[in-house]
Design a protein around this motif. Structure first.
Motif, mmCIF file in Angstrom:
data_model
loop_
_atom_site.group_PDB
_atom_site.id
_atom_site.type_symbol
_atom_site.label_atom_id
_atom_site.label_comp_id
_atom_site.label_asym_id
_atom_site.label_seq_id
_atom_site.Cartn_x
_atom_site.Cartn_y
_atom_site.Cartn_z
ATOM 1 N N VAL A 420 41.427 34.805 48.298
ATOM 2 C CA VAL A 420 41.154 36.169 47.846
ATOM 3 C C VAL A 420 40.417 36.927 48.945
ATOM 4 O O VAL A 420 39.304 36.557 49.329
ATOM 5 C CB VAL A 420 40.309 36.179 46.550
ATOM 6 C CG1 VAL A 420 40.046 37.616 46.105
ATOM 7 C CG2 VAL A 420 41.004 35.393 45.439
ATOM 8 N N MET A 421 41.035 37.981 49.445
ATOM 9 C CA MET A 421 40.379 38.858 50.407
ATOM 10 C C MET A 421 39.355 39.727 49.675
ATOM 11 O O MET A 421 39.665 40.303 48.625
ATOM 12 C CB MET A 421 41.401 39.746 51.110
ATOM 13 C CG MET A 421 42.371 39.031 52.020
ATOM 14 S SD MET A 421 41.630 38.437 53.567
ATOM 15 C CE MET A 421 41.182 39.991 54.355
ATOM 16 N N THR A 422 38.151 39.830 50.216
ATOM 17 C CA THR A 422 37.109 40.652 49.619
ATOM 18 C C THR A 422 36.514 41.569 50.681
ATOM 19 O O THR A 422 36.869 41.494 51.859
ATOM 20 C CB THR A 422 35.985 39.787 49.009
ATOM 21 O OG1 THR A 422 35.198 39.222 50.080
ATOM 22 C CG2 THR A 422 36.550 38.661 48.144
ATOM 23 N N GLU A 423 35.575 42.404 50.270
ATOM 24 C CA GLU A 423 34.940 43.281 51.261
ATOM 25 C C GLU A 423 34.194 42.486 52.321
ATOM 26 O O GLU A 423 33.986 42.957 53.438
ATOM 27 C CB GLU A 423 33.979 44.263 50.586
ATOM 28 C CG GLU A 423 32.694 43.653 50.059
ATOM 29 C CD GLU A 423 31.713 44.700 49.554
ATOM 30 O OE1 GLU A 423 30.531 44.602 49.907
ATOM 31 O OE2 GLU A 423 32.120 45.609 48.801
ATOM 32 N N ASN A 424 33.820 41.266 52.001
ATOM 33 C CA ASN A 424 33.096 40.439 52.973
ATOM 34 C C ASN A 424 33.980 40.091 54.167
ATOM 35 O O ASN A 424 33.507 40.056 55.313
ATOM 36 C CB ASN A 424 32.583 39.169 52.298
ATOM 37 C CG ASN A 424 31.602 39.473 51.192
ATOM 38 O OD1 ASN A 424 30.583 40.121 51.414
ATOM 39 N ND2 ASN A 424 31.913 39.045 49.968
ATOM 40 N N GLU A 425 35.269 39.848 53.918
ATOM 41 C CA GLU A 425 36.203 39.597 55.017
ATOM 42 C C GLU A 425 36.550 40.902 55.741
ATOM 43 O O GLU A 425 36.638 40.940 56.965
ATOM 44 C CB GLU A 425 37.478 38.935 54.496
ATOM 45 C CG GLU A 425 37.329 37.478 54.108
ATOM 46 C CD GLU A 425 36.606 37.273 52.783
ATOM 47 O OE1 GLU A 425 35.938 36.235 52.625
ATOM 48 O OE2 GLU A 425 36.706 38.172 51.902
#
Length: 565
Positions: A420-425
């Motif tokens: 899952v891509m998140t804002e952290n990536e």
């Protein structure tokens, strides 16, 4: 003797049918290919082209009659972000745009010199790299059709997946998909290239709709964002009353304002950011169709706009972005504009009939807004006179009443995939494993709801714009289902990401990039006869870069992009 001959004849005919593996009349309704792509978006086309270039058989089957999704349906003022991370077939597309506009015959309503060179964050025409990022809708569609024709790709249009029982799986692999008209498509690999993620969902893959809470992935910009006023798509401190009689809550609420509480900041909901049609307008009299009054026009739907204009707001034309030949790509801008806020929540999971109703309502709202601006006496004179000079471009969308054929589905379902891509990536706080492409655009969510504040004023919520410091990698696992769900499906559009991360990933150049990468992954898995989740990333990275994909930012500096012959 005659009886025996009859029996032998019957047995012979039955044997032929068994060899053919079908009943009489059935064969024409069954299509087989190595790769079956469902959807007609830009990602579908790049995936199909790459399959052919890798010597794999492929078909596109889609509900649409027109190819290219938003790229060919009005979004010509491209959200490029950092153009240096746009490689492969995506870059080839923009190089073909460049080549088209090098021909003086492409300039019908203005000269190339008159057009100028305005783009979004980058010049429209990049001569050094032979790319052009801004274009007319019909030009984009023709390029996609050229891709299909040159590669002999069969496209089955106006085919609607049976979402209830049309997907056949065996041992966690899709075997075939069936359309509502009974036509079936069988393959070794499947790619869901729809904005809605319909094939993914019908295959039983887990997904999300709406906004996760900030706690779900340790994010800041997800969930309800009350009090956060980015861009300029909010009412700010104008203190506009939402009530029919200003200041009187007992008088009722104006249309298009929710009376529900917006929710607590940072909490999850299942609401979806607003959609709109990206209209192609022009002032050229010979190419202009005046705005007509919709059949179900209701001027009361725009009462809030009247109050906004009375308060002095004057940015109506701020997103009439110029594209070639004196046309525009018109986007939403401001507190009350072309985004139909709050009217699309059930679209992602709705049936076809309900979706059609939502699309019709969006068209009525948007066409009605144009007519209101041009004709209602409450609109300030200078704004009204300006709007009266505009109209729909006569030479665009010629078979759909000059109206875009695709609504801007900014977000629908999002797969819960292998990663899952998140804002952290996106913001570089966490490392991305196994990159298959890159993004760079702002994490951009349009408004999700219009509500009443505790102080008794109208306000919008959900519009977020947070820019990454540098381009970021997109994980291979974000287009793969979890291994315990499906082994031969790729999802390059409804990717596995949080709501706010998807706000950056959802740009059309990225979809083209991920479509091509999906095809390369499918090819490698077929060649090695393995599940997609078993791919060797080192070999995949080599194959991606060999095709011009940018999987890490520094790699751009080692490449010299030229137009493909």
């Amino acid at each position: 003797m005659i009886q025996n001959l009859k029996q032998l004849t019957i047995l012979f005919l039955l044997g032929i049918l068994l060899i053919l593996g079908c009943k009489p009349g059935q064969q024409k309704n069954a299509v087989q290919a190595d790769v079956i792509i469902y959807g007609g978006t830009s990602a579908a086309v790049t995936a199909a082209v790459e399959c052919v270039r890798l010597d794999k058989s492929v078909v596109i089957v889609c509900p649409e009659k027109h190819l290219g999704g938003m790229t060919s349906s009005g979004l010509g003022f491209t959200d490029t972000g950092n153009k240096e991370v746009i490689g492969g077939l995506a870059r080839e597309f923009y190089q073909r745009v460049y080549s088209h506009y090098q021909d003086k015959d492409a300039w019908t309503w203005q000269s190339k010199e008159q057009y100028g060179n305005k783009g979004q964050g980058t010049p429209a025409i990049d001569g050094d790299k032979r790319t052009m990022w801004i274009f007319e809708p019909h030009v984009a569609e023709q390029i996609f059709e050229d891709f299909v024709a040159e590669n002999n790709i069969k496209v089955y249009r106006d085919k609607w997946l049976d979402r209830e029982s049309g997907v056949v799986l065996e041992d966690k692999k899709i075997v075939s998909i069936r359309m509502l008209d009974g036509m079936t498509f069988s393959g070794k690999m499947f790619i869901d290239a729809t904005y809605e993620g319909d094939l993914m969902a019908a295959a039983g893959i887990g997904y999300t709709v709406g906004r996760e809470s900030n706690r779900a992935y340790n994010e800041q910009w997800n969930g309800v964002q009350t009090g956060v006023l980015h861009h300029g798509h909010h009412f700010g401190d104008l203190n506009i009353s939402p009530y029919v009689v200003p200041g009187d809550a007992d008088s009722g609420v104006l249309p298009r304002i929710s009376t529900d509480p917006p929710g607590q900041k940072g909490q999850a909901d299942q609401k979806v950011q607003a959609y709109c049609y990206r209209m192609c307008l022009t002032k050229v009299p010979e190419n202009r169709i005046p705005f007509e009054r919709p059949a179900d026009y209701d001027s009361t739907q725009y009462e809030l706009l009247v109050r906004l204009l009375d308060a002095g707001w004057d940015e109506t034309f701020n997103k009439f972005d110029p594209i070639p030949n004196l046309k525009t790509d018109v986007n939403n801008h401001g507190p009350f504009s072309f985004d139909n806020i709050g009217m699309n929540y059930d679209y992602p999971q709705a049936g076809y009939e309900r979706r059609a109703e939502i699309l019709k309502e969006h068209q009525t709202y948007q066409k009605g807004l144009l007519y209101f601006y041009a004709n209602d006496p409450r609109v300030p004179k200078e704004i009204q006179e300006e709007m009266q000079q505009w109209g729909l471009a006569k030479d665009e969308f010629t078979d759909t009443g000059n109206w875009p054929f695709q609504i801007y589905v900014r977000e629908a379902r999002r797969m819960k995939g292998d990663f899952v891509m998140t804002e952290n990536e996106v913001l570089g706080k966490k490392r991305v494993p196994n990159s298959i492409g890159m993004g760079s655009y702002t994490m951009d969510s349009h408004n999700v709801q219009r509500y009443i504040t505790p102080e008794g004023f109208v306000q919008n919520e959900g519009d977020i714009g947070v820019h990454p410091d540098k381009p970021y990698q997109i994980a291979m696992g974000s287009i793969l289902p979890k291994e315990n769900e499906c082994h031969n499906l790729l999802v390059p559009v409804a990717v596995s990401s949080s709501h706010i991360a998807y706000g950056s990933i959802r740009m059309e150049p990225v979809f083209m990039i991920l479509g091509q990468s999906a095809a390369i992954m499918a090819d490698m898995a077929m060649n090695d006869n393995i599940n997609l989740q078993e791919l060797d990333y080192d070999l995949l990275k080599e194959a991606l870069e060999d095709k011009g994909q940018i999987v890490e930012y520094t790699s751009f500096k080692r490449r010299n992009f030229v137009e493909r012959n």
